[in-house]
Design an enzyme around this catalytic site. Structure first.
Site, mmCIF file in Angstrom:
data_model
loop_
_atom_site.group_PDB
_atom_site.id
_atom_site.type_symbol
_atom_site.label_atom_id
_atom_site.label_comp_id
_atom_site.label_asym_id
_atom_site.label_seq_id
_atom_site.Cartn_x
_atom_site.Cartn_y
_atom_site.Cartn_z
ATOM 1 N N SER A 121 42.066 86.611 33.224
ATOM 2 C CA SER A 121 41.346 87.555 34.092
ATOM 3 C C SER A 121 39.912 87.072 34.314
ATOM 4 O O SER A 121 39.034 87.265 33.475
ATOM 5 C CB SER A 121 41.355 88.952 33.468
ATOM 6 O OG SER A 121 40.651 89.831 34.312
ATOM 7 N N HIS A 135 43.846 84.987 37.162
ATOM 8 C CA HIS A 135 44.054 86.345 37.684
ATOM 9 C C HIS A 135 42.739 86.833 38.300
ATOM 10 O O HIS A 135 41.707 86.903 37.618
ATOM 11 C CB HIS A 135 44.480 87.261 36.520
ATOM 12 C CG HIS A 135 44.848 88.642 36.924
ATOM 13 N ND1 HIS A 135 46.114 89.013 37.326
ATOM 14 C CD2 HIS A 135 44.110 89.782 36.979
ATOM 15 C CE1 HIS A 135 46.152 90.299 37.595
ATOM 16 N NE2 HIS A 135 44.935 90.791 37.412
ATOM 17 N N ASP A 158 40.903 89.918 40.112
ATOM 18 C CA ASP A 158 40.968 91.357 40.413
ATOM 19 C C ASP A 158 40.105 91.683 41.613
ATOM 20 O O ASP A 158 38.886 91.520 41.580
ATOM 21 C CB ASP A 158 40.488 92.157 39.197
ATOM 22 C CG ASP A 158 41.549 92.204 38.121
ATOM 23 O OD1 ASP A 158 42.687 92.554 38.441
ATOM 24 O OD2 ASP A 158 41.244 91.872 36.971
ATOM 25 N N MET A 209 38.861 94.642 43.940
ATOM 26 C CA MET A 209 38.744 96.115 43.967
ATOM 27 C C MET A 209 37.808 96.510 45.102
ATOM 28 O O MET A 209 36.752 95.902 45.271
ATOM 29 C CB MET A 209 38.168 96.612 42.639
ATOM 30 C CG MET A 209 38.921 96.126 41.424
ATOM 31 S SD MET A 209 38.330 96.943 39.931
ATOM 32 C CE MET A 209 39.110 95.920 38.672
ATOM 33 N N HIS A 257 45.252 89.913 42.546
ATOM 34 C CA HIS A 257 45.672 91.306 42.335
ATOM 35 C C HIS A 257 44.837 92.192 43.253
ATOM 36 O O HIS A 257 43.660 92.451 42.982
ATOM 37 C CB HIS A 257 45.463 91.653 40.852
ATOM 38 C CG HIS A 257 45.845 93.051 40.496
ATOM 39 N ND1 HIS A 257 45.526 93.627 39.278
ATOM 40 C CD2 HIS A 257 46.533 94.006 41.178
ATOM 41 C CE1 HIS A 257 45.997 94.852 39.235
ATOM 42 N NE2 HIS A 257 46.599 95.120 40.379
ATOM 43 N N MET A 276 43.705 95.411 44.460
ATOM 44 C CA MET A 276 43.608 96.862 44.206
ATOM 45 C C MET A 276 42.784 97.453 45.344
ATOM 46 O O MET A 276 41.627 97.850 45.169
ATOM 47 C CB MET A 276 42.941 97.097 42.845
ATOM 48 C CG MET A 276 43.868 96.786 41.694
ATOM 49 S SD MET A 276 42.999 96.609 40.128
ATOM 50 C CE MET A 276 42.499 94.919 40.266
ATOM 51 N N MET A 334 51.211 97.953 35.513
ATOM 52 C CA MET A 334 49.865 98.259 35.015
ATOM 53 C C MET A 334 50.028 99.017 33.698
ATOM 54 O O MET A 334 50.664 100.073 33.660
ATOM 55 C CB MET A 334 49.099 99.140 36.013
ATOM 56 C CG MET A 334 48.636 98.452 37.280
ATOM 57 S SD MET A 334 47.607 96.982 37.083
ATOM 58 C CE MET A 334 46.306 97.539 35.978
ATOM 59 N N GLY A 337 41.147 99.413 37.450
ATOM 60 C CA GLY A 337 39.754 99.680 37.822
ATOM 61 C C GLY A 337 38.744 99.075 36.870
ATOM 62 O O GLY A 337 37.690 98.624 37.304
ATOM 63 N N GLY A 375 38.701 96.606 29.483
ATOM 64 C CA GLY A 375 38.327 97.244 28.221
ATOM 65 C C GLY A 375 38.908 98.635 27.982
ATOM 66 O O GLY A 375 38.362 99.391 27.180
ATOM 67 N N ASP A 393 49.385 94.030 32.866
ATOM 68 C CA ASP A 393 47.934 93.962 33.090
ATOM 69 C C ASP A 393 47.265 95.182 32.478
ATOM 70 O O ASP A 393 47.532 96.316 32.893
ATOM 71 C CB ASP A 393 47.675 93.905 34.606
ATOM 72 C CG ASP A 393 46.215 93.660 34.949
ATOM 73 O OD1 ASP A 393 45.390 93.486 34.024
ATOM 74 O OD2 ASP A 393 45.897 93.643 36.154
ATOM 75 N N GLY A 394 46.377 94.933 31.521
ATOM 76 C CA GLY A 394 45.597 96.006 30.905
ATOM 77 C C GLY A 394 45.823 96.104 29.415
ATOM 78 O O GLY A 394 46.934 96.350 28.966
ATOM 79 N N GLY A 422 42.405 89.506 29.341
ATOM 80 C CA GLY A 422 41.025 89.904 29.614
ATOM 81 C C GLY A 422 40.240 90.062 28.333
ATOM 82 O O GLY A 422 40.356 89.250 27.406
HETATM 83 C C1 DX5 Z 1 42.230 95.607 35.903
HETATM 84 C C2 DX5 Z 1 41.995 94.321 35.126
HETATM 85 C C3 DX5 Z 1 41.891 94.634 33.700
HETATM 86 C C4 DX5 Z 1 41.351 93.562 32.796
HETATM 87 C C5 DX5 Z 1 42.355 93.207 31.785
HETATM 88 O O1 DX5 Z 1 43.208 95.524 36.781
HETATM 89 O O2 DX5 Z 1 42.966 93.333 35.390
HETATM 90 O O3 DX5 Z 1 43.106 95.124 33.305
HETATM 91 O O4 DX5 Z 1 40.845 92.432 33.387
HETATM 92 O O5 DX5 Z 1 41.762 92.970 30.585
HETATM 93 P P1 DX5 Z 1 41.477 94.017 29.391
HETATM 94 O O6 DX5 Z 1 42.186 95.298 29.641
HETATM 95 O O7 DX5 Z 1 41.970 93.264 28.206
HETATM 96 O O8 DX5 Z 1 39.993 94.166 29.387
HETATM 97 ZN ZN ZN Z 2 44.465 92.850 37.448
#
Ligand code: DX5
Ligand code: ZN
Length: 227
Positions: free
Chosen positions: A8, A33, A35, A37, A66, A68, A137, A142, A145, A175-176, A197
């Site tokens: 990520s 990956h 993200d 948004m 990804h 979003m 998901m 969004g 962490g 993811d997450g 991530g």
């Molecule tokens: C949102 C992101 C998060 C993040 C994943 O879509 O993709 O889910 O980067 O990493 P974590 O949850 O480990 O911080």
């Molecule tokens: Zn993502």
């Protein structure tokens, strides 16, 4: 097949981006990956096409984009998807899901569909012919962490069963909060690609190299379901 890691990039240190991308290549991380948004579909605003172009100039690793965003149909083209990339859109973000998925395939990239934790699996049953990958998901999208939504573990297995029963070999991405502990559970439940991530690769107390080794170990356990 072994589990794959999708790093990520929004969790990386932008000051050291080129150095970190080189390290990800050395560690044979499978995807970057990204993200995206838009501040509407999710209450946060992150990266865009210019950032992806900059990352491509520094690495040949494939992109796992990804989206979003609302109206994802308008945002597929600007990322200039390539063969080997994944572009994932949310089921919740468009009423013309099948058309949007086929637009992704027309670019040569693999088409992914993402489901928020509350979205039932049956909402993608009729588009599976147009899908190469399902992104489950495991938190609400969004922010990095967050904590795992436990009910999503069962959903991973249900996705495997749905794909198998439909004769499709779609990959399953998660993811997450893919922590070392959760990654192993997700793998056993049937996941193939793991978004790494702040819970793993970009863990505050570990270096990327050590974190990658721990994550590889966690996702090398066998699936408990054949799909
Ligand atoms: C949102 C992101 C998060 C993040 C994943 O879509 O993709 O889910 O980067 O990493 P974590 O949850 O480990 O911080
Ligand atoms: Zn993502």
């Amino acid at each position: 097949m072994d589990g794959k890691i999708s790093s990520s990039i929004m969790c990386s240190s932008f000051r050291k981006l080129e150095e970190e991308l080189r390290l990800l290549e050395e560690l044979r991380i499978e995807y970057i990956h990204v993200d995206i948004m838009d501040g509407h579909f999710v209450p946060n605003f992150t990266l865009g096409p210019d950032f992806v172009r900059a990352v491509r100039s520094m690495t040949s690793l494939p992109m796992d984009i990804h989206l979003m965003v609302e109206n994802p149909e308008s945002w597929i083209g600007p990322f200039k998807p390539r063969e080997g990339d994944i572009v994932t859109i949310h089921q919740e973000a468009t009423v013309h899901l099948q058309r949007a998925l086929s637009m992704i395939r027309d670019t040569g990239a693999r088409a992914g569909v993402a489901l928020n934790p509350a979205t039932p699996l049956c909402t993608i049953e009729h588009v599976l012919d147009d899908v190469d990958l399902v992104l489950i998901m495991t938190v609400n999208p969004g922010y990095a962490g967050q904590k795992l939504v436990p009910a999503t573990l069962k959903k991973i297995t249900e996705t495997c069963v749905l794909a198998r029963n439909s004769g499709r070999n779609a990959e399953i991405e998660v993811d997450g909060n893919v922590s070392f502990e959760n990654a192993e559970k997700m793998r056993r439940a049937g996941a193939d690609i793991f978004v790494a991530g702040t819970s793993s690769l970009y863990h505050r107390e570990l270096g990327i190299g050590e974190a990658a080794a721990r994550l590889r170990k966690a996702i090398s356990v066998p699936k408990e379901i054949h799909c």
